[in-house]
Design an enzyme around this catalytic site. Structure first.
Site, PDB file in Angstrom:
ATOM      1  N   SER A   1       0.626  -1.200  -0.138  1.00 24.24           N
ATOM      2  CA  SER A   1      -0.027  -0.023   0.142  1.00 24.24           C
ATOM      3  C   SER A   1       0.785   1.181  -0.252  1.00 24.24           C
ATOM      4  O   SER A   1       0.285   2.355  -0.285  1.00 24.24           O
ATOM      5  CB  SER A   1      -1.004  -0.048   1.170  1.00 24.24           C
ATOM      6  OG  SER A   1      -0.173  -0.059   2.225  1.00 24.24           O
TER       7      SER A   1
ATOM      8  N   ASP B   1      -3.623   8.205   7.725  1.00 25.94           N
ATOM      9  CA  ASP B   1      -4.520   7.058   8.566  1.00 25.94           C
ATOM     10  C   ASP B   1      -3.495   6.438   9.493  1.00 25.94           C
ATOM     11  O   ASP B   1      -2.345   6.694   9.731  1.00 25.94           O
ATOM     12  CB  ASP B   1      -5.312   6.179   7.587  1.00 25.94           C
ATOM     13  CG  ASP B   1      -4.167   5.335   6.766  1.00 25.94           C
ATOM     14  OD1 ASP B   1      -3.214   4.998   7.254  1.00 25.94           O
ATOM     15  OD2 ASP B   1      -4.920   4.852   5.562  1.00 25.94           O
TER      16      ASP B   1
ATOM     17  N   HIS C   1      -0.700   4.763   7.340  1.00 26.06           N
ATOM     18  CA  HIS C   1       0.058   5.313   6.034  1.00 26.06           C
ATOM     19  C   HIS C   1       0.336   6.842   6.260  1.00 26.06           C
ATOM     20  O   HIS C   1      -0.333   7.612   6.881  1.00 26.06           O
ATOM     21  CB  HIS C   1      -0.751   5.309   4.937  1.00 26.06           C
ATOM     22  CG  HIS C   1      -1.212   3.830   4.617  1.00 26.06           C
ATOM     23  ND1 HIS C   1      -2.243   3.370   4.983  1.00 26.06           N
ATOM     24  CD2 HIS C   1      -0.576   2.843   3.969  1.00 26.06           C
ATOM     25  CE1 HIS C   1      -2.412   2.203   4.534  1.00 26.06           C
ATOM     26  NE2 HIS C   1      -1.379   1.736   3.954  1.00 26.06           N
TER      27      HIS C   1
END
Length: 350
Positions: free
Chosen positions: A34, A325, A328
């Site tokens: 991610s 978040d 991340h």
């Protein structure tokens, strides 16, 4: 302390990059999780997605692309630093063609790792499948450019990897009955190093010669890990940070070994750990105010679908936060770390 001061000097010196035209690297080709997925997971049945608001609110046009960020991600900044383009598109995004991918593409999938068992947790694209997509990309590239030009592009392109965090946090520690029953943490690190080495060799066999092996961040400082570190007063988990340091040392050693073993390869180790940690420990030096929680919602556990646009607790200025978040970094943090890696490691490819 002296080492951290050196990190600070380098970060401040290289905070702003000048765009270089006519770069020796014609394309940036990306594999990973991610941290570098620009939207591949949008096209597969998984809950590991971010193609909805407030993700992407600071991206061009305020578009949620599938990047786990309020804006751009590290590989976007790296591509721009090489004078290529401001964003790297996802290979599975139907909006892009091979002409777009010829100067940069990402095969990364949020939730993936070196270990196939990691990708199965959230039903995402495993690393072996990313490699299959890369083979398909090479075929399309040869049809588009011709055999000789495509081969030259592949050998001159910079291949970036960013993997490993999910293997530990979303697999090894999250499911004790799985890998923990097979490996001690040291053995699991070595198992992953073996997979990393095999992956680099596979890329080499496909013609790649310029490569960057990405290291782990201080993963014990992620808001989600701090929130669950109750015994440690919600500070960074030293246990997880210790694993990150150990694994990074092994990645560095692997880089040295493969440079000796594979003729013509230029493999570097891109380590974000200390630069990331410096931002967390000395945020005011970067105009950042919040380090322990993220911008989205409560900032403690939300990511993906839990990070929704209707939550009134979401911060108004993500540039004041290290994390977007619970897992991340913000666009600003990604920019600082990417610029640091660009100038200290990747500049040799310019």
């Amino acid at each position: 302390m002296a080492y951290m001061c050196m990190i600070w000097l380098l970060l401040t010196q290289f905070l702003v990059l000048s765009t270089k035209t006519g770069a020796k690297v014609p394309a940036i080709i990306v594999f990973g999780d991610s941290s570098v997925d620009a939207g591949n997971n949008n096209q597969i049945p998984t809950i590991a997605r971010s193609n909805f608001e407030p993700y992407g609110r600071d991206f061009s046009g305020g578009k949620p692309t599938g990047r786990f960020s309020n804006g751009r991600i590290p590989t976007d900044f790296i591509a721009e630093a090489f004078g290529l383009k401001p964003t790297i598109p996802a290979y599975l995004d139907p909006e892009y063609k091979i002409s777009d991918f010829a100067t940069g593409v990402t095969f990364a999938s949020a939730g993936s790792g070196y270990d196939n068992a990691t990708s199965s947790v959230l039903s995402v694209i495993p690393l072996w499948k990313e490699l299959e997509y890369y083979k398909d990309y090479q075929k399309r590239l040869r049809e588009y450019l011709g055999e000789a030009k495509a081969n030259d592009l592949i050998s001159e392109a910079l291949h970036l990897t960013s993997l490993g965090t999910n293997d530990f946090l979303e697999n090894y520690y999250a499911f004790p009955g799985r890998r923990q029953s097979q490996f001690t943490i040291t053995q699991y690190e070595d198992f992953l190093i073996g997979l990393a080495g095999n992956f680099i060799k596979a890329l080499y066999g496909l013609g790649a010669r310029k490569m960057s092996l990405g290291g782990l961040p201080p993963m014990g400082c992620l808001p989600l890990e701090r929130a669950t570190n109750l015994m440690g007063g919600n500070e960074c988990s030293e246990r997880y940070n210790k694993v990150a340091l150990e694994f990074n040392d092994k990645l560095k050693s692997l880089t040295i070994e493969l440079n000796k073993e594979l003729p013509g390869i230029r493999l570097v180790f891109s380590n974000p750990y200390y630069a990331f940690l410096h931002i967390i420990r000395r945020p005011s030096l970067y105009g950042i105010e919040v380090t322990s929680v993220a911008c989205c919602a409560t900032g403690v556990f939300e990511m993906g679908y839990a990070c929704n646009r209707d939550n009134l607790l979401t911060c108004t200025n993500a540039d004041e936060y290290v994390f977007w978040d619970a897992f991340h970094p913000t666009q600003k943090t990604s920019s600082i770390i990417s610029n640091y890696l660009m100038k200290t490691v990747l500049a040799q490819f310019l």
